[in-house]
Design a protein around this motif. Structure first.
Motif, mmCIF file in Angstrom:
data_model
loop_
_atom_site.group_PDB
_atom_site.id
_atom_site.type_symbol
_atom_site.label_atom_id
_atom_site.label_comp_id
_atom_site.label_asym_id
_atom_site.label_seq_id
_atom_site.Cartn_x
_atom_site.Cartn_y
_atom_site.Cartn_z
ATOM 1 N N GLY A 89 0.766 -1.240 0.000
ATOM 2 C CA GLY A 89 0.000 0.000 0.000
ATOM 3 C C GLY A 89 0.794 1.286 0.000
ATOM 4 N N PHE A 90 1.912 1.337 -0.737
ATOM 5 C CA PHE A 90 2.689 2.572 -0.825
ATOM 6 C C PHE A 90 2.050 3.444 -1.909
ATOM 7 C CE2 PHE A 90 6.052 5.498 -1.735
ATOM 8 C CZ PHE A 90 6.838 5.566 -0.595
ATOM 9 N N GLY A 91 1.008 4.173 -1.520
ATOM 10 C CA GLY A 91 0.275 4.994 -2.480
ATOM 11 C C GLY A 91 -1.080 5.319 -1.914
ATOM 12 N N LYS A 92 -2.029 5.587 -2.788
ATOM 13 C CA LYS A 92 -3.374 5.910 -2.312
ATOM 14 C C LYS A 92 -4.396 5.457 -3.340
ATOM 15 C CE LYS A 92 -1.915 10.040 -2.264
ATOM 16 N NZ LYS A 92 -0.750 9.806 -3.162
ATOM 17 N N PHE A 93 -5.571 5.126 -2.840
ATOM 18 C CA PHE A 93 -6.689 4.765 -3.701
ATOM 19 C C PHE A 93 -7.920 5.385 -3.070
ATOM 20 C CE2 PHE A 93 -9.729 2.519 -6.121
ATOM 21 C CZ PHE A 93 -9.088 1.967 -7.226
ATOM 22 N N ALA A 94 -8.273 6.576 -3.533
ATOM 23 C CA ALA A 94 -9.377 7.329 -2.927
ATOM 24 C C ALA A 94 -10.689 6.576 -3.083
ATOM 25 C CB ALA A 94 -9.492 8.706 -3.582
ATOM 26 N N GLY A 95 -11.473 6.577 -2.011
ATOM 27 C CA GLY A 95 -12.772 5.920 -2.032
ATOM 28 C C GLY A 95 -12.738 4.462 -1.664
ATOM 29 N N SER A 96 -11.554 3.909 -1.413
ATOM 30 C CA SER A 96 -11.438 2.471 -1.185
ATOM 31 C C SER A 96 -12.070 2.023 0.126
ATOM 32 C CB SER A 96 -9.972 2.035 -1.223
ATOM 33 O OG SER A 96 -9.214 2.693 -0.217
ATOM 34 N N THR A 97 -12.061 2.881 1.142
ATOM 35 C CA THR A 97 -12.615 2.444 2.429
ATOM 36 C C THR A 97 -14.123 2.233 2.339
ATOM 37 O OG1 THR A 97 -12.776 4.750 3.182
ATOM 38 C CG2 THR A 97 -10.799 3.505 3.805
#
Length: 352
Positions: A74-82
């Motif tokens: 998870g070195f990064g971001k994925f908006a909306g994933s939660t």
């Protein structure tokens, strides 16, 4: 970028996997799925863009689709994933772009969704945005793509053939020290007496030691370790959000087959959704107890295999379709060139 004709993996002589691809060998073989690109190339320093994926042509916020999300590193971001994890559903298009454009992409998705007829009273939504860092070829601090440019990718989304390589969110990406980009592939899978379609689209921007269908591709520049990849899987099979998460996890098998380093600095994300009308979470179904068909656990393994195969081929298509690109390295402020993979060497490799 050079103008030498590029070829997809199968046109070079490789035929990965046991399952047959769909007619287009693309994520858009899944009926209703649309893809749009905004490619932003300007002067000698802007090499970036956005790619939008729409699961169906209706109002996605009102007719949500089941979805599952997976992270390998998870070195990064994925908006909306939660919210996808919590509710198991997708209510906006998926947009891919560069790291520093994530916030602008969220705003573009918000604007696009709020403007859809029927959403006049919507006051909260979950924009889904994936990213990788394209600063090896792009002045990532320059604020591109803009909100409007990302909106253009959403507006351009269409069914049919998908442009690959150094386009959209893949305009400035690098994989294995070579030019990466957008790639796609699909598979036809028989399960429960029916034939289902599974399609994959990737934004490749990661490193390792490149392996092409089990054969090492040796190149001095091809051993970068860090970087990221976003993998999006679509299928028309009626799957629950739980099994879509399991399907997303299998994509990392295809990633590993390409020789990915899976390093500390990698961001490896996968999202899977089902377009099957019978599992769509319509407003009426969300207002009452509802029955949904569900391909059972005992019959899902062929889809898992297909996800592995299609992910591997989508990644390799992103490389074979990309062109040598001249740009700007934001880390050192100097001109930068990233070479495309050699189709001649790949053709020779396919013959051994």
């Amino acid at each position: 970028m050079t103008n030498i004709k590029r070829l997809r993996l199968r046109d070079i002589g490789f035929h990965p996997g046991a399952y047959e691809p769909g007619p287009l060998n693309a994520i858009t073989d899944v009926m209703g799925v649309a893809v749009g690109h905004a490619t932003v190339v300007e002067a000698d320093c802007i090499r970036t863009g956005a790619t939008a994926i729409l699961p169906h042509d209706g109002n996605l916020f009102q007719d949500k689709v089941p979805a599952g999300f997976a992270v390998l590193n998870g070195f990064g971001k994925f908006a909306g994933s939660t919210q996808v994890e919590e509710l198991g559903e997708l209510e906006t298009p998926v947009v891919l772009t560069n790291t520093l454009a994530t916030g602008r992409a969220i705003e573009a998705v918000n604007r696009w969704t709020l403007a859809q007829p029927g959403n006049e009273k919507v006051v909260s939504l979950n924009a889904v945005v994936g990213e990788t860092n394209d600063s090896r070829l792009n002045d990532i601090r320059a604020g591109r793509p803009t909100i409007d440019e990302i909106g253009a990718a959403l507006a351009a989304a269409k069914t049919g053939a998908v442009e690959e390589g150094a386009v959209g969110a893949g305009t400035g990406t690098v994989a294995f020290g070579l030019k990466g980009g957008i790639g796609t592939s699909s598979r036809l899978v028989k399960a429960a007496g029916e034939v289902f379609t599974l399609g994959v689209l990737v934004q490749s921007n990661y490193g390792g030691r490149l392996t092409v269908c089990g054969r090492a591709y040796e190149a001095p520049a091809a051993h970068d370790r860090d970087g990221s990849i976003v993998i999006v899987i679509a299928t028309d099979a009626p799957l629950s959000s739980r099994n879509l998460k399991r399907l997303a996890e299998r994509a990392f098998g295809g990633l590993a087959r390409t020789g990915a380093a899976l390093s500390n600095g990698s961001g490896d994300y996968a999202l899977a959704f089902s377009t099957a009308a019978a599992v769509r979470r319509t407003k009426a179904r969300r207002a009452a107890i509802a029955d949904y068909p569900d391909l059972p656990n005992d019959l899902i393994s062929p889809l898992f295999e297909a996800a592995i195969e299609a992910t591997e081929e989508a990644i390799l298509n992103s490389l074979t379709m990309a062109r040598t690109t001249h740009g700007f390295n934001a880390a050192n402020g100097k001109p930068s060139t990233v070479e495309a993979i050699s189709l001649e060497r790949l053709r020779a490799l396919s013959e051994h």
